[in-house]
Design an enzyme around this catalytic site. Structure first.
Site, PDB file in Angstrom:
ATOM      1  N   LYS A 185      35.653 -38.113 -18.119  1.00  0.00           N
ATOM      2  CA  LYS A 185      35.471 -38.071 -16.657  1.00  0.00           C
ATOM      3  C   LYS A 185      35.242 -39.493 -16.158  1.00  0.00           C
ATOM      4  CE  LYS A 185      33.233 -35.013 -13.325  1.00  0.00           C
ATOM      5  NZ  LYS A 185      34.436 -34.681 -12.561  1.00  0.00           N
ATOM      6  N   GLU A 227      46.157 -29.566 -14.834  1.00  0.00           N
ATOM      7  CA  GLU A 227      44.973 -29.533 -13.968  1.00  0.00           C
ATOM      8  C   GLU A 227      45.361 -29.170 -12.535  1.00  0.00           C
ATOM      9  OE1 GLU A 227      41.678 -30.431 -14.610  1.00  0.00           O
ATOM     10  OE2 GLU A 227      41.695 -32.021 -16.121  1.00  0.00           O
TER      11      GLU A 227
HETATM   12  N1  PLP Z   1      39.083 -31.167 -13.960  1.00  0.00           N
HETATM   13  C1  PLP Z   1      38.798 -32.305 -13.309  1.00  0.00           C
HETATM   14  C2  PLP Z   1      39.833 -33.373 -13.262  1.00  0.00           C
HETATM   15  C3  PLP Z   1      37.544 -32.467 -12.688  1.00  0.00           C
HETATM   16  O1  PLP Z   1      37.257 -33.585 -12.018  1.00  0.00           O
HETATM   17  C4  PLP Z   1      36.603 -31.432 -12.766  1.00  0.00           C
HETATM   18  C5  PLP Z   1      35.279 -31.589 -12.179  1.00  0.00           C
HETATM   19  O2  PLP Z   1      34.320 -31.904 -12.821  1.00  0.00           O
HETATM   20  C6  PLP Z   1      36.945 -30.258 -13.455  1.00  0.00           C
HETATM   21  C7  PLP Z   1      38.191 -30.173 -14.037  1.00  0.00           C
HETATM   22  C8  PLP Z   1      35.991 -29.147 -13.581  1.00  0.00           C
HETATM   23  O3  PLP Z   1      34.986 -29.413 -14.507  1.00  0.00           O
HETATM   24  P1  PLP Z   1      33.564 -28.746 -14.395  1.00  0.00           P
HETATM   25  O4  PLP Z   1      33.796 -27.278 -14.388  1.00  0.00           O
HETATM   26  O5  PLP Z   1      32.852 -29.175 -15.602  1.00  0.00           O
HETATM   27  O6  PLP Z   1      32.968 -29.218 -13.137  1.00  0.00           O
HETATM   28  C1  COI Z   2      33.151 -31.688  -9.910  1.00  0.00           C
HETATM   29  O1  COI Z   2      33.610 -30.556  -9.796  1.00  0.00           O
HETATM   30  O2  COI Z   2      31.980 -31.905 -10.203  1.00  0.00           O
HETATM   31  C2  COI Z   2      33.982 -32.856  -9.708  1.00  0.00           C
HETATM   32  O3  COI Z   2      33.631 -33.859 -10.222  1.00  0.00           O
HETATM   33  C3  COI Z   2      35.190 -32.732  -8.907  1.00  0.00           C
HETATM   34  C4  COI Z   2      35.375 -33.826  -7.891  1.00  0.00           C
HETATM   35  C5  COI Z   2      34.378 -33.804  -6.794  1.00  0.00           C
HETATM   36  C6  COI Z   2      35.572 -35.167  -8.501  1.00  0.00           C
END
Ligand code: PLP
Ligand code: COI
Length: 341
Positions: free
Chosen positions: A185, A221
């Site tokens: 990330k 994604e």
């Molecule tokens: N994919 C991307 C590119 C993201 O930025 C996020 C956000 O965090 C997610 C997926 C979803 O991840 P999570 O469910 O851990 O928030």
């Molecule tokens: C999240 O879902 O926490 C993300 O980071 C998505 C976005 C706001 C970058």
């Protein structure tokens, strides 16, 4: 006396609100300092900081939820800590210890309690932990100093409409290289996504969907969220690839689909020309929660799943169960909830 603030929780979008405190810890000479809460929301860093020039930075996103009986809880913060540390390893940054990460999140929520949206308001408190490389530097190399910070902001839905279906388009751009930084990330992934996002929005879509960078045949994604689909025979399917960000929401939904809804669950290829195998589809993530996908445009054709206006029944059950767990209305699996007290 408890502080009260004047926010119309129901009108909040996914936007920045300055809160009272953030947590900061600094790393130098091999150690993180003790860390503390500070009021200033500006960081003063060297103009040579690697975070500014070479993208040596990573971040996380998680939420605090107010429950019906007045508690505040975090959802799986240990998973965010593990993922942050994976991102740190990928960019040669020092890891931040998991127990300190969780403690920092708790401290930030407690110090900003007035900003935690009430149960039933439709809003939550979003926490943004991050690590940046700082200090005087010029060459392309890891920084000698780092800052770990957690700030928070009350937020509403990421996609307009919240649980209403929205449409997405397949992008011609790639989000990440096959063995690049897609699974971490890191900010660079998001800088590169700004243009494809804008192209999609200008065409009337909520966001774009990225295909696998090697063959451009498989869904990876959905903007800043993961993809899932429900097949006509009730299987929950979600893409698997080394360039996808492993979504904590997605892995939680896989568990919910299997253990709470009794569905078969599979991580595998989702071919963009085989979308008719799905009767429902959704985007999932901390910010996106579950956003039903109305349709996906690919090669000038809009493929509609359940409906462009109504959420499908399985997506709705997944949403209700996941949110039920997060807001304390549904019994959570062991270790998923950390109470802020
Ligand atoms: N994919 C991307 C590119 C993201 O930025 C996020 C956000 O965090 C997610 C997926 C979803 O991840 P999570 O469910 O851990 O928030
Ligand atoms: C999240 O879902 O926490 C993300 O980071 C998505 C976005 C706001 C970058």
């Amino acid at each position: 006396m408890t502080k009260t603030i004047n926010i119309d929780w129901g009108k909040l979008g996914f936007t920045y609100t300055k809160t009272d405190f953030r947590y900061i810890s600094k790393w130098k000479d091999g150690n993180w300092d003790d860390g503390k809460l500070v009021e200033d929301n500006n960081l003063s860093i060297s103009e040579g900081s690697t975070a500014l020039h070479y993208g040596q930075q990573c971040f996380e996103g998680l939420k605090a939820y107010a429950t019906k009986d007045g508690k505040i809880q975090l959802f799986r913060p240990d998973q965010n800590s593990k993922r942050l540390n994976n991102s740190c390893r990928r960019l040669l940054m020092p890891e931040f210890p998991e127990e300190r990460f969780i403690d920092a999140c708790i401290q930030v929520v407690k110090a900003n309690k007035a900003f935690v949206p009430p149960y039933g308001s439709g809003a939550t408190l979003y926490l943004r932990p991050f690590v940046i490389g700082v200090g005087d530097n010029l060459g392309v190399k890891p920084a000698a100093e780092y800052i770990f910070c957690v700030f928070c902001s009350p937020v509403g839905p990421y996609f307009k409409g919240g649980m209403a279906p929205v449409n997405f388009m397949i992008s011609d751009y790639d989000r990440a290289a096959p063995y690049g930084t897609g699974a971490a990330k890191v900010g660079g992934n998001y800088a590169g996504s700004l243009l494809p996002h804008e192209v999609a929005v200008k065409k009337g879509f909520a966001d774009c969907i990225y295909l696998d960078p090697a063959t451009h045949t498989k869904i990876e994604e959905v903007g800043a969220a993961n993809f899932f689909g429900i097949t006509k025979d009730d299987k929950f399917i979600t893409p698997k690839s080394p360039s996808i960000l492993p979504s904590i929401t997605k892995y939680s939904l896989m568990h919910v689909a299997k253990e709470y809804l009794g569905l078969q669950v599979e991580e595998g290829d989702v071919f963009v020309d085989k979308l008719d195998m799905f009767k429902e589809a959704g985007a999932c993530g901390t910010a996106a929660v579950i956003t039903p996908i109305g349709g996906i445009e690919y090669k000038e054709n809009l493929h509609v799943f359940h409906s462009e206006t109504e959420v499908g029944p399985i997506t709705k059950k997944l949403y209700d169960t996941l949110c039920g767990i997060q807001f304390g209305d549904v019994h959570a699996p062991e270790g998923w909830i950390v109470e802020v007290k």
